[in-house]
Design a protein around this motif. Structure first.
Motif, PDB file in Angstrom:
ATOM      1  N   LEU A  60       3.956  -6.507  -2.391  1.00  0.00           N
ATOM      2  CA  LEU A  60       3.395  -6.619  -3.743  1.00  0.00           C
ATOM      3  C   LEU A  60       1.983  -6.050  -3.776  1.00  0.00           C
ATOM      4  O   LEU A  60       1.266  -6.068  -2.783  1.00  0.00           O
ATOM      5  N   TYR A  61       1.617  -5.507  -4.920  1.00  0.00           N
ATOM      6  CA  TYR A  61       0.213  -5.157  -5.144  1.00  0.00           C
ATOM      7  C   TYR A  61      -0.180  -5.663  -6.522  1.00  0.00           C
ATOM      8  O   TYR A  61       0.690  -5.917  -7.366  1.00  0.00           O
ATOM      9  N   PRO A  62      -1.464  -5.821  -6.765  1.00  0.00           N
ATOM     10  CA  PRO A  62      -1.901  -6.526  -7.990  1.00  0.00           C
ATOM     11  C   PRO A  62      -1.357  -5.889  -9.265  1.00  0.00           C
ATOM     12  O   PRO A  62      -1.369  -4.671  -9.425  1.00  0.00           O
ATOM     13  N   GLY A  63      -0.886  -6.735 -10.142  1.00  0.00           N
ATOM     14  CA  GLY A  63      -0.475  -6.292 -11.464  1.00  0.00           C
ATOM     15  C   GLY A  63       0.978  -5.898 -11.599  1.00  0.00           C
ATOM     16  O   GLY A  63       1.437  -5.633 -12.707  1.00  0.00           O
ATOM     17  N   ARG A  64       1.716  -5.834 -10.499  1.00  0.00           N
ATOM     18  CA  ARG A  64       3.101  -5.381 -10.563  1.00  0.00           C
ATOM     19  C   ARG A  64       4.012  -6.345  -9.808  1.00  0.00           C
ATOM     20  O   ARG A  64       3.620  -6.936  -8.813  1.00  0.00           O
ATOM     21  N   THR A  65       5.253  -6.411 -10.305  1.00  0.00           N
ATOM     22  CA  THR A  65       6.280  -7.077  -9.520  1.00  0.00           C
ATOM     23  C   THR A  65       6.809  -6.089  -8.476  1.00  0.00           C
ATOM     24  O   THR A  65       6.442  -4.912  -8.451  1.00  0.00           O
ATOM     25  N   ARG A  66       7.684  -6.553  -7.604  1.00  0.00           N
ATOM     26  CA  ARG A  66       8.183  -5.718  -6.503  1.00  0.00           C
ATOM     27  C   ARG A  66       9.093  -4.614  -7.065  1.00  0.00           C
ATOM     28  O   ARG A  66       9.969  -4.889  -7.890  1.00  0.00           O
ATOM     29  N   HIS A  67       8.910  -3.394  -6.606  1.00  0.00           N
ATOM     30  CA  HIS A  67       9.661  -2.280  -7.190  1.00  0.00           C
ATOM     31  C   HIS A  67       9.707  -1.082  -6.256  1.00  0.00           C
ATOM     32  O   HIS A  67       8.853  -0.913  -5.388  1.00  0.00           O
ATOM     33  N   LEU A  68      10.704  -0.249  -6.496  1.00  0.00           N
ATOM     34  CA  LEU A  68      10.803   1.082  -5.891  1.00  0.00           C
ATOM     35  C   LEU A  68      10.623   2.108  -7.002  1.00  0.00           C
ATOM     36  O   LEU A  68      11.052   1.883  -8.135  1.00  0.00           O
ATOM     37  N   HIS A  69      10.038   3.244  -6.668  1.00  0.00           N
ATOM     38  CA  HIS A  69       9.959   4.356  -7.619  1.00  0.00           C
ATOM     39  C   HIS A  69      10.991   5.406  -7.250  1.00  0.00           C
ATOM     40  O   HIS A  69      11.262   5.638  -6.058  1.00  0.00           O
ATOM     41  N   VAL A  70      11.514   6.067  -8.257  1.00  0.00           N
ATOM     42  CA  VAL A  70      12.478   7.137  -7.979  1.00  0.00           C
ATOM     43  C   VAL A  70      12.504   8.152  -9.127  1.00  0.00           C
ATOM     44  O   VAL A  70      12.326   7.795 -10.290  1.00  0.00           O
ATOM     45  N   ALA A 112       0.832  -1.202   0.000  1.00  0.00           N
ATOM     46  CA  ALA A 112       0.000   0.000   0.000  1.00  0.00           C
ATOM     47  C   ALA A 112       0.869   1.257   0.000  1.00  0.00           C
ATOM     48  O   ALA A 112       1.871   1.336   0.728  1.00  0.00           O
ATOM     49  N   TYR A 113       0.464   2.238  -0.796  1.00  0.00           N
ATOM     50  CA  TYR A 113       1.119   3.554  -0.797  1.00  0.00           C
ATOM     51  C   TYR A 113       0.394   4.474   0.181  1.00  0.00           C
ATOM     52  O   TYR A 113      -0.836   4.384   0.346  1.00  0.00           O
ATOM     53  N   ASP A 114       1.157   5.356   0.779  1.00  0.00           N
ATOM     54  CA  ASP A 114       0.564   6.391   1.623  1.00  0.00           C
ATOM     55  C   ASP A 114       0.258   7.594   0.724  1.00  0.00           C
ATOM     56  O   ASP A 114       1.163   8.332   0.335  1.00  0.00           O
TER      57      ASP A 114
END
Ligand code: FE
Length: 209
Positions: free
Chosen positions: A139-149, A110-112
């Motif tokens: 994990l959330y639906p539809g995506r593999t594990r990741h960081l955004h930057v 979950a994102y804040d």
């Protein structure tokens, strides 16, 4: 803008870049190369001279994140990871004062979107280095594990991208996954340690004098 011309690349990986430079500069580089150094954990810049590919920001980016190098908070769940690396130009120059703005899901995916939990920005040091303490996102639906930057050299456009985890079962099934964006991750006592160098297309500095 003098800061990003004041250093000399100290790492052995810069040999390739030095070869393309005038002889006086190569001499200076050779002296630096003669220093005993510990090799970086990440692949060399010679191998990674291609710019880091952009990726979508997705729907959860928020501007004005807090300036901090640790996104950890008391009672925060998840596996801790320390991510380090450099922001480099395509000719391997480290970029000092580059902005890195990270955001990610928590350990439950979950994102804040109301506050700034697991969001933070920082600037590279004089050697172009950064260090982030965080957790491995869920994990959330539809995506593999990741960081955004978002990564931005001073006075340059920002690169928005994502970082991925090695050996993640969901990587191959994620339509935007790119192997060039996989971090090197290893286990150390008490923590996971990740490494990733960003390579930005930025104009070459003007010659001194
Ligand atoms: Fe995401």
């Amino acid at each position: 803008m003098t800061r990003d011309r004041a250093w000399w690349p100290p790492r052995r990986e810069f040999l390739g870049a030095a070869l393309a430079l005038p002889s006086a500069v190569v001499l200076a580089g050779s002296q630096a190369l003669a220093q005993p150094r510990t090799l970086a954990a990440t692949p060399s810049c010679v191998d990674k001279g291609a710019p880091t590919p952009p990726q979508t920001a997705g729907p959860f980016y928020k501007p004005r994140s807090p300036r901090r190098t640790s996104l950890l908070e008391p009672s925060m769940g998840g596996t801790r990871i320390v991510l380090t690396g450099s922001v480099l130009a395509t000719d391997c120059r480290p970029i000092a004062g580059a902005l890195l703005d990270f955001w990610q899901a928590d350990d439950r995916g979950a994102y804040d979107n109301t506050g700034f939990r697991l969001r933070g920005h920082q600037f590279t040091d004089e050697q172009g280095r950064y260090r982030l303490e965080t957790i491995i996102p869920g994990l959330y639906p539809g995506r593999t594990r990741h960081l955004h930057v978002r990564v931005q050299a001073p006075n340059q456009p920002a690169l928005t991208t994502q970082l991925y985890f090695p050996g993640e079962p969901g990587n191959q099934g994620d339509g935007i996954f790119r192997p060039e964006l996989v971090m090197a991750v290893r286990d150390e006592p008490g923590a996971k340690v990740g490494a990733f160098d960003f390579v930005l297309s930025v104009p070459a500095p003007k010659p001194a004098g």
